[in-house]
Design a protein around this motif. Sequence first.
Motif, PDB file in Angstrom:
ATOM      1  N   GLN A 101      -0.233 -24.779 -34.894  1.00 17.39           N
ATOM      2  CA  GLN A 101      -1.127 -23.857 -35.591  1.00 17.39           C
ATOM      3  C   GLN A 101      -2.403 -24.562 -36.034  1.00 17.39           C
ATOM      4  OE1 GLN A 101       1.472 -22.453 -38.700  1.00 17.39           O
ATOM      5  NE2 GLN A 101       2.378 -20.860 -37.421  1.00 17.39           N
ATOM      6  N   GLN A 102      -2.275 -25.822 -36.467  1.00 17.57           N
ATOM      7  CA  GLN A 102      -3.444 -26.591 -36.879  1.00 17.57           C
ATOM      8  C   GLN A 102      -4.395 -26.807 -35.703  1.00 17.57           C
ATOM      9  OE1 GLN A 102      -4.249 -27.910 -40.067  1.00 17.57           O
ATOM     10  NE2 GLN A 102      -6.201 -28.321 -39.038  1.00 17.57           N
ATOM     11  N   ILE A 103      -3.817 -27.113 -34.533  1.00 11.60           N
ATOM     12  CA  ILE A 103      -4.634 -27.314 -33.334  1.00 11.60           C
ATOM     13  C   ILE A 103      -5.331 -26.011 -32.943  1.00 11.60           C
ATOM     14  CG2 ILE A 103      -4.555 -27.856 -30.886  1.00 11.60           C
ATOM     15  CD1 ILE A 103      -4.295 -30.278 -32.680  1.00 11.60           C
ATOM     16  N   GLU A 104      -4.623 -24.891 -33.034  1.00  9.20           N
ATOM     17  CA  GLU A 104      -5.235 -23.599 -32.729  1.00  9.20           C
ATOM     18  C   GLU A 104      -6.444 -23.344 -33.628  1.00  9.20           C
ATOM     19  OE1 GLU A 104      -2.432 -20.461 -32.919  1.00  9.20           O
ATOM     20  OE2 GLU A 104      -1.315 -21.084 -31.133  1.00  9.20           O
ATOM     21  N   GLN A 105      -6.293 -23.644 -34.908  1.00  7.27           N
ATOM     22  CA  GLN A 105      -7.397 -23.442 -35.838  1.00  7.27           C
ATOM     23  C   GLN A 105      -8.574 -24.351 -35.504  1.00  7.27           C
ATOM     24  OE1 GLN A 105      -5.732 -24.045 -39.742  1.00  7.27           O
ATOM     25  NE2 GLN A 105      -4.371 -22.267 -39.604  1.00  7.27           N
ATOM     26  N   ASP A 106      -8.271 -25.607 -35.135  1.00  3.01           N
ATOM     27  CA  ASP A 106      -9.335 -26.536 -34.779  1.00  3.01           C
ATOM     28  C   ASP A 106     -10.056 -26.087 -33.513  1.00  3.01           C
ATOM     29  OD1 ASP A 106      -8.741 -28.036 -36.949  1.00  3.01           O
ATOM     30  OD2 ASP A 106      -7.866 -29.727 -35.885  1.00  3.01           O
ATOM     31  N   LEU A 107      -9.311 -25.569 -32.541  1.00  4.27           N
ATOM     32  CA  LEU A 107      -9.941 -25.072 -31.318  1.00  4.27           C
ATOM     33  C   LEU A 107     -10.842 -23.876 -31.605  1.00  4.27           C
ATOM     34  CD1 LEU A 107      -6.994 -25.363 -28.760  1.00  4.27           C
ATOM     35  CD2 LEU A 107      -9.137 -26.630 -28.697  1.00  4.27           C
ATOM     36  N   LEU A 108     -10.375 -22.987 -32.479  1.00  5.89           N
ATOM     37  CA  LEU A 108     -11.211 -21.846 -32.855  1.00  5.89           C
ATOM     38  C   LEU A 108     -12.492 -22.305 -33.545  1.00  5.89           C
ATOM     39  CD1 LEU A 108      -8.606 -19.227 -34.149  1.00  5.89           C
ATOM     40  CD2 LEU A 108     -10.090 -19.017 -32.143  1.00  5.89           C
ATOM     41  N   ARG A 109     -12.350 -23.281 -34.470  1.00  6.32           N
ATOM     42  CA  ARG A 109     -13.530 -23.794 -35.169  1.00  6.32           C
ATOM     43  C   ARG A 109     -14.477 -24.506 -34.199  1.00  6.32           C
ATOM     44  NH1 ARG A 109      -9.847 -24.911 -39.576  1.00  6.32           N
ATOM     45  NH2 ARG A 109      -9.407 -26.958 -38.684  1.00  6.32           N
ATOM     46  N   LEU A 110     -13.905 -25.085 -33.152  1.00  2.06           N
ATOM     47  CA  LEU A 110     -14.704 -25.821 -32.180  1.00  2.06           C
ATOM     48  C   LEU A 110     -15.470 -24.887 -31.254  1.00  2.06           C
ATOM     49  CD1 LEU A 110     -15.150 -28.830 -31.246  1.00  2.06           C
ATOM     50  CD2 LEU A 110     -13.394 -28.396 -29.533  1.00  2.06           C
ATOM     51  N   ASP A 153     -23.322 -27.873 -23.885  1.00  2.71           N
ATOM     52  CA  ASP A 153     -22.291 -28.876 -23.630  1.00  2.71           C
ATOM     53  C   ASP A 153     -21.539 -29.155 -24.921  1.00  2.71           C
ATOM     54  OD1 ASP A 153     -22.941 -29.074 -20.997  1.00  2.71           O
ATOM     55  OD2 ASP A 153     -24.191 -30.860 -21.210  1.00  2.71           O
ATOM     56  N   LEU A 154     -20.243 -28.933 -24.882  1.00  9.81           N
ATOM     57  CA  LEU A 154     -19.390 -29.069 -26.061  1.00  9.81           C
ATOM     58  C   LEU A 154     -18.525 -30.311 -25.916  1.00  9.81           C
ATOM     59  CD1 LEU A 154     -18.177 -27.729 -28.669  1.00  9.81           C
ATOM     60  CD2 LEU A 154     -16.556 -26.593 -27.155  1.00  9.81           C
ATOM     61  N   THR A 155     -18.693 -31.282 -26.796  1.00 11.92           N
ATOM     62  CA  THR A 155     -17.882 -32.497 -26.748  1.00 11.92           C
ATOM     63  C   THR A 155     -16.514 -32.242 -27.370  1.00 11.92           C
ATOM     64  OG1 THR A 155     -18.842 -33.265 -28.835  1.00 11.92           O
ATOM     65  CG2 THR A 155     -19.872 -34.033 -26.810  1.00 11.92           C
ATOM     66  N   LEU A 156     -15.509 -32.912 -26.842  1.00 14.52           N
ATOM     67  CA  LEU A 156     -14.124 -32.689 -27.275  1.00 14.52           C
ATOM     68  C   LEU A 156     -13.508 -33.901 -27.963  1.00 14.52           C
ATOM     69  CD1 LEU A 156     -12.831 -30.809 -24.096  1.00 14.52           C
ATOM     70  CD2 LEU A 156     -13.544 -29.803 -26.266  1.00 14.52           C
ATOM     71  N   GLY A 157     -14.309 -34.923 -28.212  1.00 14.23           N
ATOM     72  CA  GLY A 157     -13.767 -36.144 -28.806  1.00 14.23           C
ATOM     73  C   GLY A 157     -13.126 -35.932 -30.163  1.00 14.23           C
ATOM     74  N   GLN A 158     -13.639 -34.987 -30.950  1.00 14.78           N
ATOM     75  CA  GLN A 158     -13.107 -34.771 -32.289  1.00 14.78           C
ATOM     76  C   GLN A 158     -11.654 -34.319 -32.261  1.00 14.78           C
ATOM     77  OE1 GLN A 158     -14.488 -35.582 -35.193  1.00 14.78           O
ATOM     78  NE2 GLN A 158     -12.573 -34.935 -36.160  1.00 14.78           N
ATOM     79  N   LEU A 159     -11.252 -33.633 -31.189  1.00 16.42           N
ATOM     80  CA  LEU A 159      -9.861 -33.178 -31.094  1.00 16.42           C
ATOM     81  C   LEU A 159      -8.895 -34.363 -31.081  1.00 16.42           C
ATOM     82  CD1 LEU A 159     -10.085 -30.273 -28.484  1.00 16.42           C
ATOM     83  CD2 LEU A 159      -9.631 -30.083 -30.933  1.00 16.42           C
ATOM     84  N   SER A 160      -9.293 -35.459 -30.459  1.00 16.24           N
ATOM     85  CA  SER A 160      -8.429 -36.644 -30.421  1.00 16.24           C
ATOM     86  C   SER A 160      -8.250 -37.228 -31.813  1.00 16.24           C
ATOM     87  CB  SER A 160      -9.010 -37.694 -29.471  1.00 16.24           C
ATOM     88  OG  SER A 160      -8.972 -37.245 -28.129  1.00 16.24           O
ATOM     89  N   HIS A 161      -9.321 -37.217 -32.613  1.00 12.44           N
ATOM     90  CA  HIS A 161      -9.211 -37.705 -33.988  1.00 12.44           C
ATOM     91  C   HIS A 161      -8.289 -36.794 -34.808  1.00 12.44           C
ATOM     92  CE1 HIS A 161     -12.218 -40.739 -33.256  1.00 12.44           C
ATOM     93  NE2 HIS A 161     -13.092 -39.819 -32.868  1.00 12.44           N
ATOM     94  N   GLY A 192      -2.890 -30.744 -16.024  1.00 12.70           N
ATOM     95  CA  GLY A 192      -2.455 -31.994 -16.611  1.00 12.70           C
ATOM     96  C   GLY A 192      -3.583 -32.912 -17.039  1.00 12.70           C
ATOM     97  N   THR A 193      -4.842 -32.483 -16.920  1.00 16.13           N
ATOM     98  CA  THR A 193      -5.971 -33.298 -17.362  1.00 16.13           C
ATOM     99  C   THR A 193      -6.005 -33.341 -18.882  1.00 16.13           C
ATOM    100  OG1 THR A 193      -7.262 -32.705 -15.402  1.00 16.13           O
ATOM    101  CG2 THR A 193      -8.476 -33.581 -17.290  1.00 16.13           C
ATOM    102  N   VAL A 194      -6.024 -34.542 -19.439  1.00 16.64           N
ATOM    103  CA  VAL A 194      -5.947 -34.711 -20.885  1.00 16.64           C
ATOM    104  C   VAL A 194      -7.318 -34.463 -21.504  1.00 16.64           C
ATOM    105  CG1 VAL A 194      -5.392 -36.296 -22.762  1.00 16.64           C
ATOM    106  CG2 VAL A 194      -4.104 -36.396 -20.625  1.00 16.64           C
ATOM    107  N   ILE A 195      -7.379 -33.563 -22.471  1.00 14.69           N
ATOM    108  CA  ILE A 195      -8.623 -33.290 -23.172  1.00 14.69           C
ATOM    109  C   ILE A 195      -8.601 -33.838 -24.589  1.00 14.69           C
ATOM    110  CG2 ILE A 195      -9.113 -31.249 -21.785  1.00 14.69           C
ATOM    111  CD1 ILE A 195      -8.165 -29.513 -24.054  1.00 14.69           C
ATOM    112  N   ALA A 196      -7.433 -34.242 -25.068  1.00 12.83           N
ATOM    113  CA  ALA A 196      -7.338 -34.890 -26.379  1.00 12.83           C
ATOM    114  C   ALA A 196      -6.041 -35.685 -26.428  1.00 12.83           C
ATOM    115  CB  ALA A 196      -7.366 -33.859 -27.513  1.00 12.83           C
ATOM    116  N   TYR A 197      -6.131 -36.892 -26.996  1.00 14.02           N
ATOM    117  CA  TYR A 197      -4.975 -37.784 -27.096  1.00 14.02           C
ATOM    118  C   TYR A 197      -5.138 -38.587 -28.374  1.00 14.02           C
ATOM    119  CZ  TYR A 197      -1.433 -41.187 -25.507  1.00 14.02           C
ATOM    120  OH  TYR A 197      -0.313 -41.978 -25.387  1.00 14.02           O
ATOM    121  N   HIS A 198      -4.031 -38.889 -29.045  1.00 14.32           N
ATOM    122  CA  HIS A 198      -4.161 -39.583 -30.322  1.00 14.32           C
ATOM    123  C   HIS A 198      -4.802 -40.962 -30.168  1.00 14.32           C
ATOM    124  CE1 HIS A 198      -0.284 -41.152 -28.830  1.00 14.32           C
ATOM    125  NE2 HIS A 198      -0.594 -42.234 -29.514  1.00 14.32           N
ATOM    126  N   ASP A 199      -4.739 -41.539 -28.948  1.00 13.47           N
ATOM    127  CA  ASP A 199      -5.437 -42.787 -28.644  1.00 13.47           C
ATOM    128  C   ASP A 199      -6.572 -42.445 -27.684  1.00 13.47           C
ATOM    129  OD1 ASP A 199      -6.305 -45.302 -28.059  1.00 13.47           O
ATOM    130  OD2 ASP A 199      -4.401 -46.053 -27.286  1.00 13.47           O
TER     131      ASP A 199
END
Length: 374
Positions: free
Chosen positions: A56-65, A226-234, A254-261
Amino acid sequence: MARHTPSRLYPPVWVMLTLSTLATLTLGVGLAIFHYQQQSKVILSTGETLFTHISQQIEQDLLRLYQPPIQALNLLALSDLTATTSLQQRLLHLPKLAQVLEDNPQLNSLYHGWPNGDYLMLRPLRNAPLRTRFDAPPQAMWMVWNIQRSGGTAEAVYVFLDPQLQVLAQRITINDGYDPRQRLWYTNAINSGAQIITTPYIFFSTSEFGTTLARPAAGGGVFGADLTLGQLSHTLANLQITEHSQLLLYDPEGTVIAYHDVGRILNVAQGTALRLKRFNELGSTLLAGLAEDGFRQERTARLQMEGQRWTLSQSRIDLSGLPETYLAILVPEQELLAEAYRIRRHSVWITLIASLVFLPAAWIGSIRLLQQRR
């Protein structure tokens, strides 16, 4: 004369003491195991609830993004910028473009492509490396890239501006043949007649990764961002449950768009094109094994992998209008159940200590009772 009960009818003292000792230890160990099992169930159940909360937190972050720039493009599509034909006319429209970029720091750039092949892009120069990359003046905070076609030729110009959008420098740059009409964001938006979102990729000019939002303009051409996706990893790093947990967002391929590292997402191998990795390319045998089951899995399971048990959650982030995205969470049960292990260990020690304290009293009491009965 009173009858005297023979002492041989009573069990020997050592038997009574042994039985009482075994009963106490059995009771204590049994309670420790019971508490461990109950605590494990509670923790595993809490873990599933935690997975739902993370989703749910990720969904909210995606909406905000995504939502603010989507709404901004909808408004810009009505702009009369599309009617301009010269750089000087277009510079008058920069304040509203700059406002969109200031309100949406996740945007790398904002641009418009005309049906005749003209192009205007506004990019914020938010750091020194960007200013160095484009050889911008030290005071520059904005850069305009304008391409104007006339008589079969195209002239490309860089314009650098200060924070108040006042021109600091302007220079003609090499025209590398860039034509917005040949880009996927342009053709896809024109063909669909609606707003589109591209699959994630690496931005050529800045080597950041993200996706492009685009929609046709009312007056012709296409607006894009152009929307950067780096913040999702953080965000994933902040949501990491235990030290060795694995959290990643990926597309249906399977392309990774966010990873904890975040540093492991980009493929920077020498001699290969810069691109985003799939999650079976992250250098983790755990994720590579998981990928064998397919990228579009939705499940909650407990798996035996890499010599230990893992609690796994794979789910689709299903938000209207946004790209199809999946979230995978893997947590080692040994780490997830660390609190249950601690409670079990403490329960056993408490039982042993209680036995050492109370069993001598029980022994003495048993001996005195037997002596009285004799």
